[in-house]
Motif scaffolding. Structure first.
Motif, PDB file in Angstrom:
ATOM      1  N   PRO A  32       1.166   1.895   5.061  1.00 20.61           N
ATOM      2  CA  PRO A  32       1.723   2.295   3.988  1.00 20.61           C
ATOM      3  C   PRO A  32       2.789   0.960   3.018  1.00 20.61           C
ATOM      4  N   ARG A  33       2.853   0.598   4.985  1.00 17.29           N
ATOM      5  CA  ARG A  33       3.613  -0.825   4.739  1.00 17.29           C
ATOM      6  C   ARG A  33       2.757  -2.275   4.708  1.00 17.29           C
ATOM      7  N   THR A  34       1.223  -1.920   4.734  1.00 15.68           N
ATOM      8  CA  THR A  34       0.547  -3.248   4.232  1.00 15.68           C
ATOM      9  C   THR A  34       0.814  -4.064   3.103  1.00 15.68           C
ATOM     10  N   PHE A  35       0.905  -5.151   3.100  1.00 15.43           N
ATOM     11  CA  PHE A  35       0.932  -5.831   1.830  1.00 15.43           C
ATOM     12  C   PHE A  35       0.008  -6.828   1.644  1.00 15.43           C
ATOM     13  N   MET A  36      -0.392  -6.694   0.353  1.00 16.84           N
ATOM     14  CA  MET A  36      -1.341  -6.643  -0.270  1.00 16.84           C
ATOM     15  C   MET A  36      -1.760  -7.333  -2.044  1.00 16.84           C
ATOM     16  N   CYS A  92      -6.209  -1.126  -0.694  1.00 19.11           N
ATOM     17  CA  CYS A  92      -5.990  -1.088   0.978  1.00 19.11           C
ATOM     18  C   CYS A  92      -6.413   0.234   1.723  1.00 19.11           C
ATOM     19  N   GLY A  93      -7.201   1.060   0.896  1.00 20.80           N
ATOM     20  CA  GLY A  93      -7.603   2.542   1.465  1.00 20.80           C
ATOM     21  C   GLY A  93      -6.758   2.981   2.415  1.00 20.80           C
ATOM     22  N   ASN A 106       0.311  -1.036  -0.175  1.00 13.01           N
ATOM     23  CA  ASN A 106      -0.421   0.126  -0.048  1.00 13.01           C
ATOM     24  C   ASN A 106       0.878   1.577  -0.345  1.00 13.01           C
ATOM     25  N   ALA A 107       1.807   1.040   0.003  1.00 16.72           N
ATOM     26  CA  ALA A 107       2.844   2.058  -0.327  1.00 16.72           C
ATOM     27  C   ALA A 107       2.064   3.466  -1.198  1.00 16.72           C
ATOM     28  N   ASP A 108       2.674   4.565  -0.532  1.00 20.44           N
ATOM     29  CA  ASP A 108       2.525   5.856  -1.391  1.00 20.44           C
ATOM     30  C   ASP A 108       3.048   6.443  -2.358  1.00 20.44           C
ATOM     31  N   ASP A 109       4.213   5.614  -2.046  1.00 19.13           N
ATOM     32  CA  ASP A 109       5.408   6.385  -2.216  1.00 19.13           C
ATOM     33  C   ASP A 109       5.565   6.163  -4.362  1.00 19.13           C
ATOM     34  N   ALA A 110       5.091   5.340  -4.622  1.00 19.14           N
ATOM     35  CA  ALA A 110       6.250   4.665  -6.219  1.00 19.14           C
ATOM     36  C   ALA A 110       4.416   4.502  -6.747  1.00 19.14           C
ATOM     37  N   ARG A 111       4.337   4.075  -7.600  1.00 14.31           N
ATOM     38  CA  ARG A 111       3.796   4.153  -9.144  1.00 14.31           C
ATOM     39  C   ARG A 111       2.852   2.640  -8.857  1.00 14.31           C
ATOM     40  N   ASP A 112       2.177   2.301  -9.169  1.00 11.56           N
ATOM     41  CA  ASP A 112       0.866   1.515  -8.734  1.00 11.56           C
ATOM     42  C   ASP A 112       0.464   1.854  -7.224  1.00 11.56           C
ATOM     43  N   ASN A 166     -12.866   1.492  -6.007  1.00  8.75           N
ATOM     44  CA  ASN A 166     -13.684   2.279  -4.767  1.00  8.75           C
ATOM     45  C   ASN A 166     -13.883   1.676  -4.117  1.00  8.75           C
ATOM     46  N   TYR A 167     -14.579   0.419  -3.903  1.00 13.97           N
ATOM     47  CA  TYR A 167     -15.087   0.411  -2.882  1.00 13.97           C
ATOM     48  C   TYR A 167     -14.248  -0.798  -2.130  1.00 13.97           C
ATOM     49  N   ARG A 168     -13.683  -1.454  -2.745  1.00 16.59           N
ATOM     50  CA  ARG A 168     -12.147  -2.126  -2.480  1.00 16.59           C
ATOM     51  C   ARG A 168     -11.355  -0.217  -1.014  1.00 16.59           C
ATOM     52  N   ARG A 169     -11.651   0.357  -1.690  1.00 18.56           N
ATOM     53  CA  ARG A 169     -10.216   1.408  -1.039  1.00 18.56           C
ATOM     54  C   ARG A 169     -11.277   2.184  -0.008  1.00 18.56           C
ATOM     55  N   ASP A 170     -12.441   1.948  -0.370  1.00 11.69           N
ATOM     56  CA  ASP A 170     -13.774   2.690   0.852  1.00 11.69           C
ATOM     57  C   ASP A 170     -13.849   1.601   2.078  1.00 11.69           C
ATOM     58  N   PHE A 171     -14.089   0.267   2.346  1.00 13.00           N
ATOM     59  CA  PHE A 171     -14.325  -0.678   2.678  1.00 13.00           C
ATOM     60  C   PHE A 171     -12.411  -0.841   3.621  1.00 13.00           C
ATOM     61  N   ASN A 172     -11.338  -0.725   2.813  1.00 12.32           N
ATOM     62  CA  ASN A 172     -10.478  -1.761   3.703  1.00 12.32           C
ATOM     63  C   ASN A 172     -10.085   0.845   4.940  1.00 12.32           C
ATOM     64  N   THR A 173     -10.232   2.056   4.354  1.00 10.80           N
ATOM     65  CA  THR A 173     -10.501   3.067   5.257  1.00 10.80           C
ATOM     66  C   THR A 173     -11.652   2.985   5.906  1.00 10.80           C
ATOM     67  N   LEU A 174     -12.144   2.502   5.827  1.00  9.34           N
ATOM     68  CA  LEU A 174     -13.682   2.468   6.957  1.00  9.34           C
ATOM     69  C   LEU A 174     -12.937   0.963   8.333  1.00  9.34           C
ATOM     70  N   VAL A 175     -12.193   0.251   7.462  1.00 11.20           N
ATOM     71  CA  VAL A 175     -12.134  -0.831   8.930  1.00 11.20           C
ATOM     72  C   VAL A 175     -10.896   0.081   9.407  1.00 11.20           C
ATOM     73  N   GLN A 176     -10.236   1.008   8.377  1.00 11.75           N
ATOM     74  CA  GLN A 176      -8.574   1.071   9.621  1.00 11.75           C
ATOM     75  C   GLN A 176      -9.534   2.550  10.663  1.00 11.75           C
ATOM     76  N   LYS A 177     -10.350   3.239   9.882  1.00 14.45           N
ATOM     77  CA  LYS A 177     -11.163   4.198  10.976  1.00 14.45           C
ATOM     78  C   LYS A 177     -11.842   3.779  12.525  1.00 14.45           C
ATOM     79  N   ILE A 178     -12.463   2.302  11.963  1.00 17.72           N
ATOM     80  CA  ILE A 178     -13.020   1.380  13.189  1.00 17.72           C
ATOM     81  C   ILE A 178     -12.055   1.067  13.836  1.00 17.72           C
ATOM     82  N   TRP A 179     -10.781   0.387  13.685  1.00 15.89           N
ATOM     83  CA  TRP A 179     -10.197   0.259  13.983  1.00 15.89           C
ATOM     84  C   TRP A 179      -9.528   1.240  15.487  1.00 15.89           C
ATOM     85  N   ASP A 180      -8.707   2.484  14.714  1.00 16.97           N
ATOM     86  CA  ASP A 180      -8.301   2.927  14.590  1.00 16.97           C
ATOM     87  C   ASP A 180      -8.337   3.674  16.792  1.00 16.97           C
ATOM     88  N   ALA A 181     -10.035   4.082  16.425  1.00 19.31           N
ATOM     89  CA  ALA A 181     -11.362   4.143  16.787  1.00 19.31           C
ATOM     90  C   ALA A 181     -11.151   3.739  18.478  1.00 19.31           C
TER      91      ALA A 181
END
Length: 384
Positions: free
Chosen positions: A322-326, A317-318, A304-310, A364-379
Motif C-alpha cells: 500500500p505504500r507503493t508510490f506510482m 500497482c496490483g 497504492n493505498a487502499d484506504d482512500a479514494r482513487d 485490468n492488465y496493469r493491475r494483473d501485471f504488478n500483482t504477478l511481479v509481487q507474487k513472483i518476488w515474494d515466492a
C-alpha cells in the motif's frame, strides 16, 4: 527487461513506411501523465529541496496573476494533492473552435506550433474554481499546468537556466520574448532538461526531433477524424498539450525504458545526502500519502493505498505494498515503486493504438501485471 509485440497491427506506421517495427527496450513512448512525475514533480521537489519553493505558499506568491477569481488561497501543496478546486481540464478545451487557437481552423488537421501558447497561459491565469480550495480531491491536469508556470518562473527568477538554454521556437512565440508570462513554459522545459541530464536520462524530453520519430511507438489513429487528422507518431497525444506547443506540466514527455528505470531508481534509492537531484528526506515526503480522508495521493505521486479514494488509479500497482508510490499515463505507461520490497516496475505500452477502446482491458492488465511481479518476488524471497 523484456520487449514484446510490434508498433502496430499489420499497418506500417507513418515514420516507417513499408515495415512494422518490433518493440525493443530502446522504443520511445509518449509518457502522457507520467510527465506529472518525471518532469514536474521532480522539478518541484528539487526547488523545494534547494529552499526556493515553499509548499505551503500560495501559488499567487509566485504567479501574482493567478490570484483572481478566488484562486488566491490555492497553495503549491493544494495543486500537488489535486484538491485546489480547479477544473479537471480546461473548459473550453484548447482544441475547441470556441477557444479559438489558430491551428484549430485547419481543415487538414492541426499542426504542432506555439502559436496558441500565450492564449492558453492567459486562460489558465483567469480560470475559475469549481469547488472550494482544499475541500475535495479531483484529479486535474490544470493543477500541473499551474505547476509548470511556477517551476518556469522560479527557474527564470533564480537564473537556473540561461537564455541560451531556451528553445528558440518556444521563445519566439511571444512578442516579449523570454521574459513574457507565456515563456515560463520555455524555462520549465529547459530546467527539466537539466534535471534529466543530471539523472543520466539521455532519451527523455519534450518535442523529440523529427529524426527520432521512427523510434517512437505510435498512439491514436486520427486519420478519419479528430483534431489532427493523421496517425500520431512522435507528436504528443494529449490534445491540450499539443495546442500549447507540445510542452506542459501534465503531459508531453517522451522517454524509453532505460531512462524510466533510472528515474525510478533515483526516487526509490535516493541517498541521505548528495544525490544527483534529490535526497531521501525530500523523496520520502513526496511519495508518502498525505491525507487519507481525501485520497491516496502523495505530493504529485499517487500511492497504492487502499484506504482512500482513487486507490492508486484503481490499484494500478496490483498487490504491491500500500505504500507503493506510482503513476499512470493515458497512453499506457505505468510506473510503481514499492519501498517495502525495494523494487520498482516499469510497464510501457502504446495502448492508445489504434484507438481508446482498450481502456477497461488496460486497467485490468496493469493491475494483473504488478500483482504477478509481487507474487513472483515474494515466492523467490521466501524460498531464499
Amino acid at each position: 527487461q523484456r520487449a514484446v509485440g510490434r508498433f502496430t497491427y499489420g499497418i506500417a506506421p507513418p515514420e516507417s513506411p513499408g515495415t512494422v517495427p518490433k518493440m525493443t527496450a530502446a522504443t520511445v513512448f509518449d509518457m502522457a501523465s507520467c510527465t506529472k512525475l518525471m518532469a514536474t514533480t521532480t522539478a518541484v521537489a528539487a526547488l523545494y529541496e534547494r529552499g526556493l519553493l515553499d509548499l505551503d505558499r500560495a501559488v499567487a506568491h509566485y504567479l501574482p496573476a493567478f490570484a483572481n477569481n478566488g484562486k488566491g488561497a490555492i497553495t503549491v501543496r493544494n495543486v500537488l494533492l489535486h484538491n485546489s478546486g480547479l477544473k479537471a481540464d480546461p473548459v473550453p478545451s484548447y482544441t475547441s473552435t470556441k477557444f479559438g487557437c489558430p491551428e484549430t481552423s485547419r481543415t487538414t488537421g492541426a499542426q504542432l506550433a506555439f502559436s496558441c501558447r500565450d492564449k492558453c497561459e492567459a486562460a489558465l491565469m483567469a480560470d475559475t474554481l469549481v469547488q472550494p480550495v482544499g475541500a475535495e480531491y479531483m484529479y486535474s491536469d490544470e493543477n500541473f499546468m499551474v505547476l509548470m508556470n511556477v517551476v518556469g518562473e522560479l527557474a527564470r527568477r533564480h537564473a537556473l537556466v540561461d537564455t541560451a538554454d531556451l528553445r528558440a521556437d518556444c521563445v519566439a512565440a511571444s512578442p516579449e520574448g523570454a521574459q513574457s508570462d507565456g515563456a515560463r513554459q520555455c524555462s520549465f522545459e529547459a530546467y527539466t532538461r537539466t534535471l534529466f541530464r543530471q539523472l543520466g536520462m539521455t532519451h527523455t524530453g519534450f518535442l523529440p526531433d523529427r529524426a527520432l520519430w521512427r523510434h517512437i511507438a505510435p498512439t491514436e489513429n486520427e486519420t478519419q477524424d479528430g483534431y489532427r487528422r493523421r496517425q500520431l507518431q512522435g507528436e504528443v497525444h494529449d490534445e491540450n498539450t499539443f495546442a500549447m506547443g507540445g510542452i506542459s506540466g501534465h503531459a508531453g514527455l517522451f522517454s524509453d525504458l532505460d531512462d524510466v528505470v533510472r528515474f525510478m531508481r533515483a526516487w526509490l534509492f535516493a541517498p541521505a545526502a548528495g544525490g544527483a537531484v534529490l535526497n531521501a528526506t525530500t523523496t520520502t515526503l513526496f511519495v508518502t500519502q498525505q491525507n487519507h480522508s481525501q485520497s491516496s495521493r502523495g505530493l504529485g505521486w499517487n500511492t497504492n493505498a487502499d484506504d482512500a479514494r482513487d486507490h492508486g488509479f484503481s490499484h494500478g500497482c496490483g498487490t504491491l505494498s500500500p505504500r507503493t508510490f506510482m503513476h499512470t499515463g493515458f497512453t499506457g505507461p505505468v510506473i510503481c515503486a514499492d519501498p517495502d520490497r525495494r523494487i520498482a516496475t516499469v510497464l510501457l505500452c502504446n495502448r492508445m493504438y489504434p484507438d481508446r477502446s482498450s481502456a477497461d482491458k488496460w486497467v485490468n492488465y496493469r493491475r494483473d501485471f504488478n500483482t504477478l511481479v509481487q507474487k513472483i518476488w515474494d515466492a523467490n524471497n521466501n524460498n531464499n
